[in-house]
Design a protein around this motif. Sequence first.
Motif, PDB file in Angstrom:
ATOM      1  N   LEU B  17       0.884  -1.065  -0.050  1.00  0.00           N
ATOM      2  CA  LEU B  17      -0.040   0.011   0.000  1.00  0.00           C
ATOM      3  C   LEU B  17       1.008   1.144   0.140  1.00  0.00           C
ATOM      4  CD1 LEU B  17      -2.924  -0.946   2.380  1.00  0.00           C
ATOM      5  CD2 LEU B  17      -3.121  -0.328  -0.023  1.00  0.00           C
ATOM      6  N   GLN B  18       1.884   1.303   0.893  1.00  0.00           N
ATOM      7  CA  GLN B  18       2.792   2.396   0.883  1.00  0.00           C
ATOM      8  C   GLN B  18       3.407   2.536  -0.241  1.00  0.00           C
ATOM      9  OE1 GLN B  18       5.353   1.378   4.330  1.00  0.00           O
ATOM     10  NE2 GLN B  18       3.997   2.715   5.477  1.00  0.00           N
ATOM     11  N   SER B  19       3.672   1.392  -0.883  1.00  0.00           N
ATOM     12  CA  SER B  19       4.650   1.427  -2.276  1.00  0.00           C
ATOM     13  C   SER B  19       3.727   2.121  -3.379  1.00  0.00           C
ATOM     14  CB  SER B  19       5.124   0.457  -2.648  1.00  0.00           C
ATOM     15  OG  SER B  19       5.374   0.285  -4.022  1.00  0.00           O
ATOM     16  N   SER B  20       2.460   1.765  -3.477  1.00  0.00           N
ATOM     17  CA  SER B  20       1.507   2.005  -4.529  1.00  0.00           C
ATOM     18  C   SER B  20       1.313   3.678  -4.184  1.00  0.00           C
ATOM     19  CB  SER B  20       0.288   1.160  -4.778  1.00  0.00           C
ATOM     20  OG  SER B  20      -0.498   1.282  -3.451  1.00  0.00           O
ATOM     21  N   SER B  21       0.889   4.004  -2.992  1.00  0.00           N
ATOM     22  CA  SER B  21       0.482   5.446  -2.753  1.00  0.00           C
ATOM     23  C   SER B  21       1.546   6.614  -2.831  1.00  0.00           C
ATOM     24  CB  SER B  21      -0.304   5.341  -1.531  1.00  0.00           C
ATOM     25  OG  SER B  21       0.927   5.163  -0.215  1.00  0.00           O
ATOM     26  N   ALA B  22       2.752   5.894  -2.651  1.00  0.00           N
ATOM     27  CA  ALA B  22       3.966   6.813  -2.980  1.00  0.00           C
ATOM     28  C   ALA B  22       4.117   7.237  -4.258  1.00  0.00           C
ATOM     29  CB  ALA B  22       5.197   6.181  -2.452  1.00  0.00           C
ATOM     30  N   GLU B  67      10.200  20.574  -3.041  1.00  0.00           N
ATOM     31  CA  GLU B  67      11.370  20.902  -2.786  1.00  0.00           C
ATOM     32  C   GLU B  67      12.368  19.752  -3.377  1.00  0.00           C
ATOM     33  OE1 GLU B  67       9.280  19.965  -0.546  1.00  0.00           O
ATOM     34  OE2 GLU B  67      10.190  18.507   0.898  1.00  0.00           O
ATOM     35  N   ILE B  68      13.539  20.199  -3.510  1.00  0.00           N
ATOM     36  CA  ILE B  68      14.470  18.901  -4.246  1.00  0.00           C
ATOM     37  C   ILE B  68      14.516  17.654  -3.455  1.00  0.00           C
ATOM     38  CG2 ILE B  68      16.738  19.564  -3.685  1.00  0.00           C
ATOM     39  CD1 ILE B  68      17.167  19.845  -6.721  1.00  0.00           C
ATOM     40  N   ALA B  69      14.434  17.815  -2.119  1.00  0.00           N
ATOM     41  CA  ALA B  69      14.535  16.482  -1.479  1.00  0.00           C
ATOM     42  C   ALA B  69      13.620  15.673  -1.507  1.00  0.00           C
ATOM     43  CB  ALA B  69      15.179  16.771  -0.113  1.00  0.00           C
ATOM     44  N   SER B  70      12.468  16.207  -1.700  1.00  0.00           N
ATOM     45  CA  SER B  70      11.134  15.452  -1.640  1.00  0.00           C
ATOM     46  C   SER B  70      10.985  14.076  -2.389  1.00  0.00           C
ATOM     47  CB  SER B  70       9.916  16.472  -1.975  1.00  0.00           C
ATOM     48  OG  SER B  70       8.715  15.872  -2.401  1.00  0.00           O
ATOM     49  N   GLU B  71      10.421  13.325  -1.688  1.00  0.00           N
ATOM     50  CA  GLU B  71      10.153  12.077  -2.755  1.00  0.00           C
ATOM     51  C   GLU B  71       8.903  12.185  -3.608  1.00  0.00           C
ATOM     52  OE1 GLU B  71       9.578   8.339  -0.489  1.00  0.00           O
ATOM     53  OE2 GLU B  71      10.695   8.821   1.244  1.00  0.00           O
ATOM     54  N   VAL B  72       8.134  12.868  -3.375  1.00  0.00           N
ATOM     55  CA  VAL B  72       7.019  13.243  -4.492  1.00  0.00           C
ATOM     56  C   VAL B  72       7.510  13.704  -5.431  1.00  0.00           C
ATOM     57  CG1 VAL B  72       4.766  14.029  -4.753  1.00  0.00           C
ATOM     58  CG2 VAL B  72       5.582  13.379  -2.394  1.00  0.00           C
ATOM     59  N   SER B 108       6.104  21.616   1.363  1.00  0.00           N
ATOM     60  CA  SER B 108       5.149  20.367   1.985  1.00  0.00           C
ATOM     61  C   SER B 108       3.925  20.144   1.121  1.00  0.00           C
ATOM     62  CB  SER B 108       5.013  20.852   3.425  1.00  0.00           C
ATOM     63  OG  SER B 108       3.901  21.715   3.456  1.00  0.00           O
ATOM     64  N   GLU B 109       3.376  19.063   1.451  1.00  0.00           N
ATOM     65  CA  GLU B 109       2.030  18.616   0.738  1.00  0.00           C
ATOM     66  C   GLU B 109       0.969  19.594   1.132  1.00  0.00           C
ATOM     67  OE1 GLU B 109       2.404  16.074  -0.983  1.00  0.00           O
ATOM     68  OE2 GLU B 109       0.621  14.872  -1.327  1.00  0.00           O
ATOM     69  N   LEU B 110       0.994  19.976   2.210  1.00  0.00           N
ATOM     70  CA  LEU B 110      -0.185  20.870   2.453  1.00  0.00           C
ATOM     71  C   LEU B 110       0.168  22.232   1.954  1.00  0.00           C
ATOM     72  CD1 LEU B 110      -0.809  20.167   6.225  1.00  0.00           C
ATOM     73  CD2 LEU B 110      -2.183  19.656   4.153  1.00  0.00           C
ATOM     74  N   ALA B 111       1.499  22.902   1.937  1.00  0.00           N
ATOM     75  CA  ALA B 111       1.792  23.956   1.281  1.00  0.00           C
ATOM     76  C   ALA B 111       1.518  24.021  -0.059  1.00  0.00           C
ATOM     77  CB  ALA B 111       3.193  24.520   1.487  1.00  0.00           C
ATOM     78  N   MET B 112       1.760  22.911  -0.722  1.00  0.00           N
ATOM     79  CA  MET B 112       1.533  22.779  -2.248  1.00  0.00           C
ATOM     80  C   MET B 112      -0.013  23.036  -2.353  1.00  0.00           C
ATOM     81  SD  MET B 112       2.163  21.817  -5.594  1.00  0.00           S
ATOM     82  CE  MET B 112       3.783  20.859  -5.862  1.00  0.00           C
ATOM     83  N   LEU B 113      -0.635  22.028  -1.685  1.00  0.00           N
ATOM     84  CA  LEU B 113      -2.362  22.145  -1.935  1.00  0.00           C
ATOM     85  C   LEU B 113      -2.816  23.702  -1.652  1.00  0.00           C
ATOM     86  CD1 LEU B 113      -4.725  20.492  -2.308  1.00  0.00           C
ATOM     87  CD2 LEU B 113      -4.871  20.301   0.130  1.00  0.00           C
ATOM     88  N   ALA B 114      -2.173  24.344  -0.314  1.00  0.00           N
ATOM     89  CA  ALA B 114      -2.692  25.697  -0.510  1.00  0.00           C
ATOM     90  C   ALA B 114      -2.347  26.531  -1.551  1.00  0.00           C
ATOM     91  CB  ALA B 114      -2.211  26.095   0.984  1.00  0.00           C
ATOM     92  N   PHE B 115      -1.222  26.599  -1.975  1.00  0.00           N
ATOM     93  CA  PHE B 115      -0.666  27.239  -2.902  1.00  0.00           C
ATOM     94  C   PHE B 115      -1.669  27.158  -4.025  1.00  0.00           C
ATOM     95  CE2 PHE B 115       1.675  28.893  -6.581  1.00  0.00           C
ATOM     96  CZ  PHE B 115       2.315  29.978  -6.053  1.00  0.00           C
ATOM     97  N   GLY B 124      -0.067  21.910  -9.875  1.00  0.00           N
ATOM     98  CA  GLY B 124       0.845  21.157  -9.011  1.00  0.00           C
ATOM     99  C   GLY B 124       0.489  19.679  -8.630  1.00  0.00           C
ATOM    100  N   TYR B 125       1.181  19.172  -8.112  1.00  0.00           N
ATOM    101  CA  TYR B 125       0.911  17.512  -7.878  1.00  0.00           C
ATOM    102  C   TYR B 125       1.063  17.349  -6.492  1.00  0.00           C
ATOM    103  CZ  TYR B 125       6.039  17.841  -7.770  1.00  0.00           C
ATOM    104  OH  TYR B 125       7.546  18.371  -7.743  1.00  0.00           O
ATOM    105  N   ILE B 126       0.198  16.353  -5.853  1.00  0.00           N
ATOM    106  CA  ILE B 126       0.187  15.931  -4.685  1.00  0.00           C
ATOM    107  C   ILE B 126       0.004  14.461  -4.765  1.00  0.00           C
ATOM    108  CG2 ILE B 126      -0.821  17.837  -3.588  1.00  0.00           C
ATOM    109  CD1 ILE B 126      -3.475  16.717  -3.735  1.00  0.00           C
ATOM    110  N   SER B 127       0.330  13.916  -3.523  1.00  0.00           N
ATOM    111  CA  SER B 127       0.287  12.318  -3.208  1.00  0.00           C
ATOM    112  C   SER B 127      -1.178  12.171  -3.388  1.00  0.00           C
ATOM    113  CB  SER B 127       0.963  11.877  -2.045  1.00  0.00           C
ATOM    114  OG  SER B 127       0.271  10.606  -1.583  1.00  0.00           O
ATOM    115  N   ALA B 128      -1.569  11.036  -3.843  1.00  0.00           N
ATOM    116  CA  ALA B 128      -3.102  10.349  -4.146  1.00  0.00           C
ATOM    117  C   ALA B 128      -3.657  10.366  -2.796  1.00  0.00           C
ATOM    118  CB  ALA B 128      -3.189   9.177  -4.885  1.00  0.00           C
ATOM    119  N   ASP B 129      -2.784  10.200  -1.541  1.00  0.00           N
ATOM    120  CA  ASP B 129      -3.358  10.019  -0.201  1.00  0.00           C
ATOM    121  C   ASP B 129      -3.958  11.242   0.449  1.00  0.00           C
ATOM    122  OD1 ASP B 129      -2.384   7.304  -0.168  1.00  0.00           O
ATOM    123  OD2 ASP B 129      -0.515   7.951   0.730  1.00  0.00           O
TER     124      ASP B 129
END
Lengths: 341, 142
Positions: B17-22, B67-72, B108-115, B124-129
């Motif tokens: 699950l973790q793998s597919s959601s990432a 940010e560059i270090a982000s897995e997403v 962060s995911e939330l900062a991306m969404l808020a922006f 932009g893009y966010i994790s499907a979770d």
Amino acid sequence: MTRLIWPIAITLFLASATAHGQTGYQLGHGYDLGPFNFGGYGAVAAYVPDRGSGTISAEDISLFATGHISQLFNPFIEAELTHLDFVHPGSSHSSGDSGSLVLERLYDDMNLTDSFTLRLGKMLAPVGEWNEIHAAPLVLTAVRPAVTYRNFSEYLTGASLLYSNPNGSVPDLQFYWQPDREFSERPSTLTFHTYKMVEGLHVKFPISLLDQIGVSVQHSQDFQGVDQALVGIDFKYTLQKLTLQGEWTYSALSGRTSGLVRKNEWGGYLAASYNFAEEWSAYSWYEEFSNRTSFAAARDLLFGVAYRPDAAIVIKLEYLQNIGGKPVNPTGLFASWSVLF
Amino acid sequence: MIRPLLVLAILITVLPLQSSSAEQLLIIANPSVGDIAPLSLKEVAAIYLLRITAWPNGAHIVPVNREIASEVRTDFTAAVLQQDTTSLAAYWNAMHFQGKLPPVVQESELAMLAFVQRVPGAVGYISADTPAVGVKVLGHVD
């Protein structure tokens, strides 16, 4: 020495901003303020020639702003302080040349469709890739090969139509036309020729994200009455850690050529760079440049090493040796530090 | 014996699950972009490589990156842009000098969404979770 303070202050500020990873600002991407983005670049260079005295100077301190207001109003402006000497023992001034403030670019981009843009104003002439991205942090070497800035008009004031396919599957095209003299001309100390008419075409065939082949054609007329027809080709190709790039131009000269020793001007350089570590690269170029006022072509060979701790910061150390002809770039040691912010 | 088996069962259940959601990302945009068809990965790549700069309604596109270090970001870069980080950095710097604005970075995911919720034209893009609240979903990356 007080002139050294503010470039150092900018550096410390930028280093601090990078270190703290401030949200909304990324080194090299400018600072967003509403529909505008403010950026720029700075380059400090030291030059120790084999003959004569050395200099330390702010080669370029450039500020530019981009605006995205509407589909038809996307202004861009760039002003630059160039050749500001901090240390120049041989200069007649107390602390060297006081620099020149020049207007590099001032234009509006009108996005006609997804693919076509009409640009009006003062812009860089698309002859080769180097002239269009000439900022010190973006180009290979601190010493610029002569063919990347001589033998053509670097700027134009007028209209340009740009075509760019969204998928990059068709070559990019740029037509341009300058009907009269350049707006806010650069001082004669910074230019070789002043043009009163410029027209041309640039075609870029993308190979990959950074690699390309470009073809340039330019017709111009300068204020001395020399009519110039140029054709040029440039390329960049990357093979893993090795990058090859080069440019060649040839101009046929006609009109009032009585003061010239030849009725053509040509030049070409070939460069190779190798990334031997993540942040380090070694590079070299060889150039021949045949000036319209010299009988023999200048031949230069350059070797250098670059340290790039960030994509927007680069420190270069290079040595240029003139091996023939009347030097375009004098023999000597060059060092530079530059940042895109 | 029961305990290790329980741990193993949990790992077997959770890890895929973790793998597919990432790997799965949603492409999101500010609602101001209007009614447009889902974007293909090629179109998303063209937006982030600054070859498409306006929405069909003429509004300026504001691409947003993590940010560059982000897995997403790593997943997005590999699946959509298919370029290495160094080449992209050099490319975006050159584009910036030529008057095209590189993607804005949100850390962060939330900062991306808020922006993207806040800024007209933003994409932009966010994790499907992450629930895609207040934004338009224009596609997904598997």
